[in-house]
Design a protein around this motif. Structure first.
Motif, short mmCIF file in Angstrom:
data_model
loop_
_atom_site.label_atom_id
_atom_site.label_comp_id
_atom_site.label_asym_id
_atom_site.label_seq_id
_atom_site.Cartn_x
_atom_site.Cartn_y
_atom_site.Cartn_z
N MET A 1 -75.01 112.79 99.38
CA MET A 1 -73.69 112.72 100.01
C MET A 1 -72.65 113.30 99.06
O MET A 1 -72.54 112.84 97.92
N PRO A 2 -71.88 114.30 99.48
CA PRO A 2 -70.88 114.87 98.56
C PRO A 2 -69.82 113.84 98.20
O PRO A 2 -69.49 112.96 98.99
N ARG A 3 -69.31 113.99 97.00
CA ARG A 3 -68.19 113.14 96.54
C ARG A 3 -66.89 113.76 97.07
O ARG A 3 -66.68 114.96 96.93
N GLY A 24 -72.57 114.78 105.27
CA GLY A 24 -72.48 116.06 105.95
C GLY A 24 -73.06 117.18 105.11
O GLY A 24 -73.03 117.12 103.88
N ALA A 25 -73.61 118.17 105.80
CA ALA A 25 -74.21 119.31 105.10
C ALA A 25 -73.25 120.49 105.00
O ALA A 25 -73.51 121.45 104.28
N THR A 26 -72.13 120.40 105.73
CA THR A 26 -71.09 121.43 105.63
C THR A 26 -69.74 120.72 105.55
O THR A 26 -69.63 119.53 105.85
N VAL A 53 -64.03 123.12 97.54
CA VAL A 53 -65.33 122.61 97.10
C VAL A 53 -65.52 123.04 95.65
O VAL A 53 -65.38 124.23 95.32
N ASN A 54 -65.79 122.06 94.81
CA ASN A 54 -65.97 122.29 93.37
C ASN A 54 -64.80 123.09 92.77
O ASN A 54 -64.99 123.99 91.95
N GLY A 55 -63.60 122.73 93.22
CA GLY A 55 -62.40 123.31 92.63
C GLY A 55 -62.00 124.68 93.15
O GLY A 55 -61.10 125.30 92.62
N GLU A 56 -62.68 125.15 94.22
CA GLU A 56 -62.34 126.46 94.78
C GLU A 56 -62.11 126.32 96.29
O GLU A 56 -62.77 125.52 96.95
N PRO A 57 -61.18 127.13 96.84
CA PRO A 57 -60.95 127.07 98.28
C PRO A 57 -62.24 127.32 99.07
O PRO A 57 -63.05 128.19 98.70
N ALA A 61 -67.36 126.22 107.16
CA ALA A 61 -68.79 126.55 107.16
C ALA A 61 -69.43 126.37 105.77
O ALA A 61 -70.66 126.47 105.64
N THR A 62 -68.63 126.12 104.77
CA THR A 62 -69.17 126.01 103.41
C THR A 62 -70.20 124.87 103.35
O THR A 62 -69.92 123.75 103.78
N ALA A 63 -71.38 125.18 102.82
CA ALA A 63 -72.44 124.17 102.69
C ALA A 63 -72.14 123.27 101.50
O ALA A 63 -71.68 123.74 100.45
N VAL A 64 -72.40 121.99 101.66
CA VAL A 64 -72.19 121.03 100.57
C VAL A 64 -73.40 120.11 100.45
O VAL A 64 -74.08 119.81 101.43
N GLY A 65 -73.63 119.66 99.21
CA GLY A 65 -74.74 118.75 98.95
C GLY A 65 -74.29 117.62 98.05
O GLY A 65 -73.11 117.47 97.74
N ASP A 66 -75.27 116.83 97.60
CA ASP A 66 -74.97 115.63 96.81
C ASP A 66 -74.21 115.94 95.53
O ASP A 66 -73.46 115.11 95.04
#
Lengths: 79, 175
Positions: A1-3, A24-26, A53-57, A61-66
């Motif tokens: 789960m993303p933080r 969520g995966a995105t 995500v990770n400090g960048e716009p 659709a951007t994929a995200v993970g744990d």
């Protein structure tokens, strides 16, 4: 789960928390999970906020993970 | 004021110190801004002009009278990177610029406290004025920072506490 990091007014619509975990995966899925958890005020804020995500716009659709950090950035007021 | 910690990493509570090397000083500070030191640092032999801009806390904002305190929070790492991008963009536009500082306060501030300081040095004043103006305008538009205000109001309007009314969409730094 993303933080998930919540800044400024985004905290007010998430019960005052500055960090939360949303599923969520995105980015789109993560915001949908937030809207399900915190209700329409959160969903409304998402329409006016940027997501990084990770400090960048990023975009929906951007994929995200744990290991990823998703930040919700409402309109800014520095300076 | 908010009762909840900001989401980013906490900014250093010590007063920021000038960089050990280089011509750019970018920092977030939870301590009062050392504006005198920033202006002194900016000055060096090739520079005939130093422009120092300080943004400070005023006692009112749109629809709010008797503002007594502000609290700034930043998305710290990305905010610093954006401030560095602003400095780099200013140097591309005004290549003669020498030392350049952008230092923004975070945490709780009182009326007349300095919220942001920009110092730009250059051989001649036109570049220093123009680059300093560009830097503060672009910082306000592009750096992830949020302001919460507390105000007392007056006989005609109640006091309160809420996020700044002049918020705007976060922009990217143009190359």
């Amino acid at each position: 789960m993303p933080r998930v990091l919540l800044f400024g007014p985004a905290r007010d619509v998430a019960g005052g928390a500055s960090r939360t975990d949303l599923a969520g995966a995105t980015v789109k899925d993560v915001l949908a999970d937030g809207s399900a958890r915190y209700g329409p005020v959160f969903a409304d804020l998402c329409h006016h906020a940027q997501v990084w995500v990770n400090g960048e716009p990023a975009d929906e659709a951007t994929a995200v993970g744990d290991a990823d950090e998703v930040a919700l950035l409402p309109p800014v007021s520095g300076g | 004021m908010t009762g909840t910690a900001p989401a980013g990493q906490p900014a250093p509570t010590r007063e920021p110190a000038p960089p050990a090397q280089g011509n750019t000083w970018v920092a977030l500070s939870a301590a009062p801004l050392p504006v005198d030191e920033i202006a002194r640092w900016a000055k060096e032999p090739p520079s005939g002009a130093v422009v120092l801009f300080c943004g400070c806390v005023r006692d009112h904002s749109p629809g709010r009278t008797g503002v007594v305190a502000l609290e700034y929070e930043a998305y710290d790492g990305p905010a610093l990177r954006r401030m560095e991008e602003v400095a780099d963009a200013a140097r591309r536009r005004w290549p003669a610029v020498g030392r350049l500082a952008i230092v923004h306060r975070v945490g709780l501030l009182q009326v007349s406290d300095d919220a942001v300081a920009v110092a730009v040095a250059s051989p001649h004043r036109d570049d220093a004025f123009e680059a300093a103006r560009y830097c503060i305008d672009t910082v306000k538009a592009t750096v992830p920072l949020w302001k919460r205000e507390r105000w007392t109001g007056d006989a005609d309007s109640p006091g309160g506490e809420d996020w700044g009314t002049c918020a705007h969409d976060l922009e990217a730094v143009e190359p």
